[in-house]
Design a protein around this motif. Structure first.
Motif, PDB file in Angstrom:
ATOM      1  N   TRP A  40      19.950 -31.515  15.080  1.00 44.92           N
ATOM      2  CA  TRP A  40      20.260 -30.537  13.898  1.00 44.92           C
ATOM      3  C   TRP A  40      20.801 -29.261  14.684  1.00 44.92           C
ATOM      4  CZ3 TRP A  40      20.414 -31.784   8.746  1.00 44.92           C
ATOM      5  CH2 TRP A  40      19.675 -32.974   8.301  1.00 44.92           C
ATOM      6  N   MET A  41      21.991 -29.049  14.533  1.00 42.71           N
ATOM      7  CA  MET A  41      22.551 -27.914  15.317  1.00 42.71           C
ATOM      8  C   MET A  41      22.239 -26.612  14.653  1.00 42.71           C
ATOM      9  SD  MET A  41      26.112 -27.223  16.982  1.00 42.71           S
ATOM     10  CE  MET A  41      25.978 -28.398  18.368  1.00 42.71           C
ATOM     11  N   ASN A  42      21.982 -25.470  15.318  1.00 43.37           N
ATOM     12  CA  ASN A  42      21.675 -24.397  14.492  1.00 43.37           C
ATOM     13  C   ASN A  42      22.395 -23.429  15.627  1.00 43.37           C
ATOM     14  OD1 ASN A  42      20.803 -22.139  13.712  1.00 43.37           O
ATOM     15  ND2 ASN A  42      18.718 -22.402  14.106  1.00 43.37           N
ATOM     16  N   ALA A  43      23.680 -22.880  14.711  1.00 39.36           N
ATOM     17  CA  ALA A  43      24.579 -22.083  15.545  1.00 39.36           C
ATOM     18  C   ALA A  43      25.274 -21.150  14.490  1.00 39.36           C
ATOM     19  CB  ALA A  43      25.516 -22.830  16.311  1.00 39.36           C
ATOM     20  N   GLY A  44      26.032 -20.211  14.986  1.00 28.52           N
ATOM     21  CA  GLY A  44      26.749 -19.232  14.268  1.00 28.52           C
ATOM     22  C   GLY A  44      26.074 -17.976  13.959  1.00 28.52           C
TER      23      GLY A  44
END
Length: 83
Positions: free
Chosen positions: A16-20
């Motif tokens: 689960w990518m957490n970026a931005g």
């Protein structure tokens, strides 16, 4: 969520990518706590850094562990891996 959301099984999702935005320990912990009942493993979090406007990811951590993350002052940023 639905009244009966017990049938959702997200255990097959590897990352689960957490970026931005800022990737902080409290946000990661809250996400993992809320998704635990759906089978999301704690090591599925993938904190990242990139350029949201270009949909690119420059660095990310595939071996996230909340306990291994750094807590600097009042901010709690996680290790995003090597640049």
């Amino acid at each position: 969520l639905l009244k009966d959301d017990s049938h959702f099984d997200l255990s097959c999702c590897k990352f689960w990518m957490n970026a931005g935005e800022q990737v902080t320990i409290p946000v990661c912990e809250a996400f993992l706590a809320q998704t635990k009942r759906f089978g999301v493993p704690r090591n599925a979090m993938q904190p990242s850094f990139g350029m949201a406007e270009a949909c690119t990811c420059m660095t990310y951590n595939n071996h996230f562990e909340v306990a291994a993350a750094s807590r600097l002052g009042r901010s709690a940023f996680v290790n995003l891996g090597p640049p």
